[in-house]
Scaffold this motif. Structure first.
Motif, PDB file in Angstrom:
ATOM      1  N   THR A  75      55.760  95.679  62.722  1.00 27.30           N
ATOM      2  CA  THR A  75      54.876  95.982  63.855  1.00 27.30           C
ATOM      3  C   THR A  75      53.419  95.743  63.465  1.00 27.30           C
ATOM      4  N   VAL A  76      53.039  96.224  62.289  1.00 26.23           N
ATOM      5  CA  VAL A  76      51.662  96.022  61.819  1.00 26.23           C
ATOM      6  C   VAL A  76      51.395  94.539  61.588  1.00 26.23           C
ATOM      7  N   GLN A  77      52.348  93.857  60.978  1.00 22.76           N
ATOM      8  CA  GLN A  77      52.169  92.433  60.696  1.00 22.76           C
ATOM      9  C   GLN A  77      52.078  91.634  61.990  1.00 22.76           C
ATOM     10  N   LYS A  78      52.849  92.018  62.992  1.00 26.97           N
ATOM     11  CA  LYS A  78      52.804  91.322  64.280  1.00 26.97           C
ATOM     12  C   LYS A  78      51.411  91.444  64.890  1.00 26.97           C
ATOM     13  N   GLN A  79      50.788  92.626  64.775  1.00 28.62           N
ATOM     14  CA  GLN A  79      49.433  92.821  65.294  1.00 28.62           C
ATOM     15  C   GLN A  79      48.439  91.958  64.520  1.00 28.62           C
ATOM     16  N   ARG A  80      48.603  91.879  63.212  1.00 26.89           N
ATOM     17  CA  ARG A  80      47.710  91.031  62.411  1.00 26.89           C
ATOM     18  C   ARG A  80      47.847  89.564  62.799  1.00 26.89           C
ATOM     19  N   VAL A  81      49.072  89.131  62.995  1.00 24.07           N
ATOM     20  CA  VAL A  81      49.297  87.737  63.395  1.00 24.07           C
ATOM     21  C   VAL A  81      48.653  87.461  64.744  1.00 24.07           C
ATOM     22  N   ALA A  82      48.791  88.404  65.679  1.00 25.22           N
ATOM     23  CA  ALA A  82      48.178  88.225  67.001  1.00 25.22           C
ATOM     24  C   ALA A  82      46.656  88.160  66.884  1.00 25.22           C
ATOM     25  N   ASP A  83      46.074  89.016  66.032  1.00 27.87           N
ATOM     26  CA  ASP A  83      44.621  88.984  65.837  1.00 27.87           C
ATOM     27  C   ASP A  83      44.179  87.663  65.223  1.00 27.87           C
ATOM     28  N   LEU A  84      44.933  87.188  64.234  1.00 23.26           N
ATOM     29  CA  LEU A  84      44.574  85.918  63.594  1.00 23.26           C
ATOM     30  C   LEU A  84      44.752  84.739  64.541  1.00 23.26           C
ATOM     31  N   GLN A  85      45.748  84.788  65.397  1.00 24.29           N
ATOM     32  CA  GLN A  85      45.924  83.724  66.381  1.00 24.29           C
ATOM     33  C   GLN A  85      44.759  83.702  67.356  1.00 24.29           C
ATOM     34  N   ALA A  86      44.290  84.880  67.769  1.00 20.59           N
ATOM     35  CA  ALA A  86      43.135  84.940  68.669  1.00 20.59           C
ATOM     36  C   ALA A  86      41.894  84.390  67.979  1.00 20.59           C
ATOM     37  N   ARG A  87      41.715  84.729  66.707  1.00 23.90           N
ATOM     38  CA  ARG A  87      40.560  84.203  65.964  1.00 23.90           C
ATOM     39  C   ARG A  87      40.656  82.687  65.813  1.00 23.90           C
ATOM     40  N   ALA A  88      41.853  82.177  65.565  1.00 19.74           N
ATOM     41  CA  ALA A  88      42.041  80.734  65.420  1.00 19.74           C
ATOM     42  C   ALA A  88      41.750  80.009  66.738  1.00 19.74           C
ATOM     43  N   GLU A  89      42.205  80.589  67.845  1.00 19.44           N
ATOM     44  CA  GLU A  89      41.930  79.974  69.142  1.00 19.44           C
ATOM     45  C   GLU A  89      40.433  79.967  69.443  1.00 19.44           C
TER      46      GLU A  89
END
Length: 148
Positions: A75-89
């Protein structure tokens, strides 16, 4: 990989673990809780039985804590991935805007160079009347920023 694909084996966006891993994690946690409840109510067992049950409980407990860690960790890792995807976009958007600015700047420099050639007025008005500056300052800036 696009922003809509999942990295957890095709699970739904709201779930932490997928398929068999989720079933195993929940089962192990349920078995551990069941053993705890059984031990809480089975107080009249002998000392040998208690010792054996505590050994079993300890081994199940280790696996249950790993299962809880997997549930919370994903769950924590999924949130980190979502944050990093937003930063990448956001970075891609900025990069595209910067690329557009570069292209527009090069077009502007080419237009300045084409309309303000040395030795001709080109219909352009000089920005300064100071004779010490020499040539056209806009043309000089375009040549300095975008050399041929």
């Amino acid at each position: 990989m696009s922003g809509t694909e999942s990295t957890d084996g095709g699970a739904e966006p709201g779930s932490s673990l997928a398929g068999a891993a989720l079933v195993v994690a929940v089962t192990v946690i349920a078995v551990w809780l069941g053993l705890l409840i059984w031990l809480a109510f089975d107080t009249d067992a002998s000392e040998v039985t208690w010792s054996r049950l505590l050994v079993v409980l300890g081994s199940v407990e280790a696996v249950a804590f790993a299962a809880v860690g997997a549930l919370f960790g994903t769950t924590v890792q999924k949130q980190r991935v979502a944050d990093l995807q937003a930063r990448a976009e956001a970075a891609e958007t900025r990069a595209e805007a910067n690329q557009t600015a570069v292209i527009n700047g090069e077009k502007l420099a080419a237009a300045v160079k084409a309309t303000r050639t040395p030795g001709t007025d080109g219909g352009a008005e000089r920005l300064s009347v100071d004779p010490r500056l020499g040539g056209d300052p806009v043309l000089e800036l375009a040549n300095r920023l975008f050399p041929d």
